[in-house]
Write a protein that holds these residues in place. Sequence first.
Motif, PDB file in Angstrom:
ATOM      1  N   PRO A  95       0.825  -0.946  -0.038  1.00  0.00           N
ATOM      2  CA  PRO A  95       0.046  -0.030   0.063  1.00  0.00           C
ATOM      3  C   PRO A  95       0.986   1.268   0.041  1.00  0.00           C
ATOM      4  CG  PRO A  95      -0.017  -1.023   2.278  1.00  0.00           C
ATOM      5  CD  PRO A  95       0.665  -2.285   1.370  1.00  0.00           C
ATOM      6  N   PRO A  96       0.359   2.220  -0.437  1.00  0.00           N
ATOM      7  CA  PRO A  96       1.125   3.564  -0.382  1.00  0.00           C
ATOM      8  C   PRO A  96       1.446   4.068   1.031  1.00  0.00           C
ATOM      9  CG  PRO A  96      -1.055   3.797  -1.442  1.00  0.00           C
ATOM     10  CD  PRO A  96      -0.815   2.530  -0.868  1.00  0.00           C
ATOM     11  N   THR A  97       2.690   4.967   1.271  1.00  0.00           N
ATOM     12  CA  THR A  97       2.687   5.378   2.486  1.00  0.00           C
ATOM     13  C   THR A  97       1.853   6.384   2.741  1.00  0.00           C
ATOM     14  OG1 THR A  97       4.442   6.936   1.663  1.00  0.00           O
ATOM     15  CG2 THR A  97       5.228   4.787   2.194  1.00  0.00           C
ATOM     16  N   ASN A  98       1.623   6.481   3.930  1.00  0.00           N
ATOM     17  CA  ASN A  98       0.649   7.618   4.567  1.00  0.00           C
ATOM     18  C   ASN A  98       1.443   8.963   4.476  1.00  0.00           C
ATOM     19  OD1 ASN A  98      -1.526   5.998   4.850  1.00  0.00           O
ATOM     20  ND2 ASN A  98      -0.940   5.684   7.168  1.00  0.00           N
ATOM     21  N   LYS A  99       0.978  10.184   4.025  1.00  0.00           N
ATOM     22  CA  LYS A  99       1.624  11.448   4.014  1.00  0.00           C
ATOM     23  C   LYS A  99       1.167  12.065   5.212  1.00  0.00           C
ATOM     24  CE  LYS A  99       1.562  11.967  -0.928  1.00  0.00           C
ATOM     25  NZ  LYS A  99       1.257  12.999  -1.882  1.00  0.00           N
ATOM     26  N   SER A 100       2.118  12.851   5.901  1.00  0.00           N
ATOM     27  CA  SER A 100       1.611  13.460   7.203  1.00  0.00           C
ATOM     28  C   SER A 100       0.872  14.828   6.689  1.00  0.00           C
ATOM     29  CB  SER A 100       2.859  13.967   7.624  1.00  0.00           C
ATOM     30  OG  SER A 100       3.874  14.713   7.108  1.00  0.00           O
ATOM     31  N   ARG A 158      -8.939  20.159  -5.656  1.00  0.00           N
ATOM     32  CA  ARG A 158      -9.769  21.307  -5.831  1.00  0.00           C
ATOM     33  C   ARG A 158      -9.608  22.700  -5.355  1.00  0.00           C
ATOM     34  NH1 ARG A 158     -15.540  20.388  -5.224  1.00  0.00           N
ATOM     35  NH2 ARG A 158     -14.557  19.917  -3.127  1.00  0.00           N
ATOM     36  N   LYS A 159      -9.134  22.656  -4.152  1.00  0.00           N
ATOM     37  CA  LYS A 159      -9.005  23.927  -3.526  1.00  0.00           C
ATOM     38  C   LYS A 159      -8.361  23.857  -2.107  1.00  0.00           C
ATOM     39  CE  LYS A 159     -12.957  22.912  -0.752  1.00  0.00           C
ATOM     40  NZ  LYS A 159     -14.541  23.471  -0.208  1.00  0.00           N
ATOM     41  N   ARG A 160      -7.814  24.954  -1.567  1.00  0.00           N
ATOM     42  CA  ARG A 160      -7.149  24.780  -0.310  1.00  0.00           C
ATOM     43  C   ARG A 160      -8.082  24.845   0.760  1.00  0.00           C
ATOM     44  NH1 ARG A 160      -4.847  27.870   3.666  1.00  0.00           N
ATOM     45  NH2 ARG A 160      -2.715  27.114   4.334  1.00  0.00           N
ATOM     46  N   SER A 161      -8.438  23.916   1.830  1.00  0.00           N
ATOM     47  CA  SER A 161      -9.351  24.044   2.814  1.00  0.00           C
ATOM     48  C   SER A 161      -8.984  25.263   3.738  1.00  0.00           C
ATOM     49  CB  SER A 161      -9.774  22.989   3.383  1.00  0.00           C
ATOM     50  OG  SER A 161     -10.461  22.930   4.226  1.00  0.00           O
ATOM     51  N   ILE A 162     -10.006  25.860   4.267  1.00  0.00           N
ATOM     52  CA  ILE A 162      -9.758  26.755   5.174  1.00  0.00           C
ATOM     53  C   ILE A 162      -9.572  26.388   6.628  1.00  0.00           C
ATOM     54  CG2 ILE A 162     -11.209  28.801   4.062  1.00  0.00           C
ATOM     55  CD1 ILE A 162     -13.379  27.987   6.287  1.00  0.00           C
ATOM     56  N   LEU A 163      -9.562  25.046   6.684  1.00  0.00           N
ATOM     57  CA  LEU A 163      -9.363  24.222   7.699  1.00  0.00           C
ATOM     58  C   LEU A 163      -7.716  23.986   8.160  1.00  0.00           C
ATOM     59  CD1 LEU A 163     -11.853  21.228   7.878  1.00  0.00           C
ATOM     60  CD2 LEU A 163     -11.887  23.335   9.040  1.00  0.00           C
ATOM     61  N   TRP A 164      -6.863  24.272   7.026  1.00  0.00           N
ATOM     62  CA  TRP A 164      -5.381  24.131   7.234  1.00  0.00           C
ATOM     63  C   TRP A 164      -4.945  25.638   8.040  1.00  0.00           C
ATOM     64  CZ3 TRP A 164      -2.550  20.261   6.232  1.00  0.00           C
ATOM     65  CH2 TRP A 164      -3.171  19.206   5.698  1.00  0.00           C
ATOM     66  N   ASP A 165      -5.830  26.437   8.091  1.00  0.00           N
ATOM     67  CA  ASP A 165      -5.441  27.658   9.050  1.00  0.00           C
ATOM     68  C   ASP A 165      -5.724  27.299  10.543  1.00  0.00           C
ATOM     69  OD1 ASP A 165      -5.042  29.011   6.583  1.00  0.00           O
ATOM     70  OD2 ASP A 165      -6.924  29.880   6.549  1.00  0.00           O
ATOM     71  N   LEU A 197       0.264  19.736   3.110  1.00  0.00           N
ATOM     72  CA  LEU A 197       0.155  21.197   3.267  1.00  0.00           C
ATOM     73  C   LEU A 197       1.553  21.739   2.112  1.00  0.00           C
ATOM     74  CD1 LEU A 197      -1.045  23.676   4.066  1.00  0.00           C
ATOM     75  CD2 LEU A 197       0.341  23.812   5.983  1.00  0.00           C
ATOM     76  N   ARG A 198       2.363  21.242   2.306  1.00  0.00           N
ATOM     77  CA  ARG A 198       3.522  21.717   1.401  1.00  0.00           C
ATOM     78  C   ARG A 198       3.254  21.333  -0.357  1.00  0.00           C
ATOM     79  NH1 ARG A 198       7.443  19.789   5.296  1.00  0.00           N
ATOM     80  NH2 ARG A 198       7.139  17.787   4.655  1.00  0.00           N
ATOM     81  N   GLU A 199       2.642  20.063  -0.354  1.00  0.00           N
ATOM     82  CA  GLU A 199       2.033  19.890  -1.814  1.00  0.00           C
ATOM     83  C   GLU A 199       0.933  20.692  -2.117  1.00  0.00           C
ATOM     84  OE1 GLU A 199      -0.254  16.022  -4.056  1.00  0.00           O
ATOM     85  OE2 GLU A 199       1.037  15.725  -2.188  1.00  0.00           O
ATOM     86  N   ILE A 200       0.242  21.104  -1.390  1.00  0.00           N
ATOM     87  CA  ILE A 200      -0.991  22.138  -1.858  1.00  0.00           C
ATOM     88  C   ILE A 200      -0.406  23.350  -2.100  1.00  0.00           C
ATOM     89  CG2 ILE A 200      -2.990  23.186  -0.846  1.00  0.00           C
ATOM     90  CD1 ILE A 200      -3.734  20.640   0.401  1.00  0.00           C
TER      91      ILE A 200
END
Length: 76
Positions: free
Chosen positions: A6-11, A46-53, A16-19
């Motif tokens: 399985p693919p590795t889990n991203k932190s 699709r978008k950058r979620s405001i939850l990342w703030d 966030l860096r990818e977005i």
Amino acid sequence: MVSDKPPTNKSGEDILREIEALGLMKVTELGSDAINNEVSRTSGWRKRSILWDLPYWKTNLIMHNLDVMHIEKKCI
């Protein structure tokens, strides 16, 4: 028989860096529709979620695990 691992889990920090590298904007920002539509054609985001703030969001192991303090309405 499938032998692929399985693919590795991203932190959260990796995601966030990818977005941010893609240049995605929050929906609330001006001009975000055009930029996000263009980026979503090639990236799958699709978008950058405001939850990342939220201060704890990038360190959450489970992204749908929300802190009730930030989303609970105060009733008087």
